[in-house]
Design a protein around this motif. Structure first.
Motif, PDB file in Angstrom:
ATOM      1  N   HIS A  73       7.317  -5.275  -2.044  1.00  0.00           N
ATOM      2  CA  HIS A  73       7.363  -6.326  -3.053  1.00  0.00           C
ATOM      3  C   HIS A  73       7.011  -7.665  -2.412  1.00  0.00           C
ATOM      4  O   HIS A  73       7.134  -7.827  -1.201  1.00  0.00           O
ATOM      5  CB  HIS A  73       8.767  -6.385  -3.680  1.00  0.00           C
ATOM      6  CG  HIS A  73       8.770  -6.992  -5.037  1.00  0.00           C
ATOM      7  ND1 HIS A  73       8.918  -8.336  -5.242  1.00  0.00           N
ATOM      8  CD2 HIS A  73       8.602  -6.439  -6.261  1.00  0.00           C
ATOM      9  CE1 HIS A  73       8.855  -8.587  -6.533  1.00  0.00           C
ATOM     10  NE2 HIS A  73       8.666  -7.458  -7.178  1.00  0.00           N
ATOM     11  N   ASN A  74       6.571  -8.609  -3.226  1.00  0.00           N
ATOM     12  CA  ASN A  74       6.210  -9.939  -2.711  1.00  0.00           C
ATOM     13  C   ASN A  74       7.346 -10.604  -1.946  1.00  0.00           C
ATOM     14  O   ASN A  74       7.103 -11.408  -1.049  1.00  0.00           O
ATOM     15  CB  ASN A  74       5.766 -10.860  -3.850  1.00  0.00           C
ATOM     16  CG  ASN A  74       4.444 -10.442  -4.457  1.00  0.00           C
ATOM     17  OD1 ASN A  74       3.731  -9.597  -3.931  1.00  0.00           O
ATOM     18  ND2 ASN A  74       4.117 -11.029  -5.593  1.00  0.00           N
ATOM     19  N   VAL A  89       9.679  -0.201 -10.391  1.00  0.00           N
ATOM     20  CA  VAL A  89       9.043  -1.176  -9.500  1.00  0.00           C
ATOM     21  C   VAL A  89       8.658  -2.367 -10.370  1.00  0.00           C
ATOM     22  O   VAL A  89       7.862  -2.235 -11.300  1.00  0.00           O
ATOM     23  CB  VAL A  89       7.795  -0.586  -8.803  1.00  0.00           C
ATOM     24  CG1 VAL A  89       7.150  -1.635  -7.905  1.00  0.00           C
ATOM     25  CG2 VAL A  89       8.150   0.669  -8.014  1.00  0.00           C
ATOM     26  N   HIS A  93       3.870  -6.613  -6.390  1.00  0.00           N
ATOM     27  CA  HIS A  93       3.980  -5.653  -5.286  1.00  0.00           C
ATOM     28  C   HIS A  93       2.609  -5.112  -4.889  1.00  0.00           C
ATOM     29  O   HIS A  93       1.641  -5.262  -5.628  1.00  0.00           O
ATOM     30  CB  HIS A  93       4.896  -4.486  -5.679  1.00  0.00           C
ATOM     31  CG  HIS A  93       4.398  -3.739  -6.875  1.00  0.00           C
ATOM     32  ND1 HIS A  93       4.738  -4.100  -8.162  1.00  0.00           N
ATOM     33  CD2 HIS A  93       3.572  -2.674  -6.990  1.00  0.00           C
ATOM     34  CE1 HIS A  93       4.156  -3.276  -9.021  1.00  0.00           C
ATOM     35  NE2 HIS A  93       3.427  -2.404  -8.330  1.00  0.00           N
TER      36      HIS A  93
END
Length: 119
Positions: A73-74, A89, A93
């Motif tokens: 993920h970021n 999710v 990402h």
């Protein structure tokens, strides 16, 4: 009708970006996708050229049937998804296939099924 069934082998829509196949079936009230990612698939290399952006902005809710997938993920959080796992999710990402086996997953988030990997 109280029962409805469709085959992913005859989807309502099929998308085929690089190393990717997305088969979508539309059921009453929901769209469901079967996604297949070939070895070497990575969102930032195979899907980003189709949709743009710095990371995947789709929310995924699904179950992994085969293969293995890594997701980052970021914010730096990471996950390794294996067969038999259900997952959520959130947008923001990157993801990639781990190993030499294709990833096959079912996606139950209608928006993801309707828009993922679509230009």
């Amino acid at each position: 009708m109280s029962l409805f069934s469709k085959s992913f082998d005859e989807p309502d829509e099929r998308r085929t970006p690089d190393k990717t196949r997305v088969d979508v079936v539309n059921l009453p009230g929901i769209s469901v996708a079967r996604v297949t990612f070939q070895p070497g698939w990575r969102w930032s290399e195979c899907i980003k050229p189709v949709v743009g952006g710095d990371s995947c902005q789709v929310r995924h809710v699904g179950a992994l049937l085969s293969g293995e997938l890594d997701v980052v993920h970021n914010d730096g959080t990471k996950a390794h998804v294996t067969p038999g796992s259900a997952y959520v999710v959130e947008p923001g990402h990157d993801a990639w296939v781990v190993g030499d086996e294709p990833v096959v997953a079912l996606e139950f988030e209608s928006k993801a099924a309707e828009t993922y990997a679509k230009s």
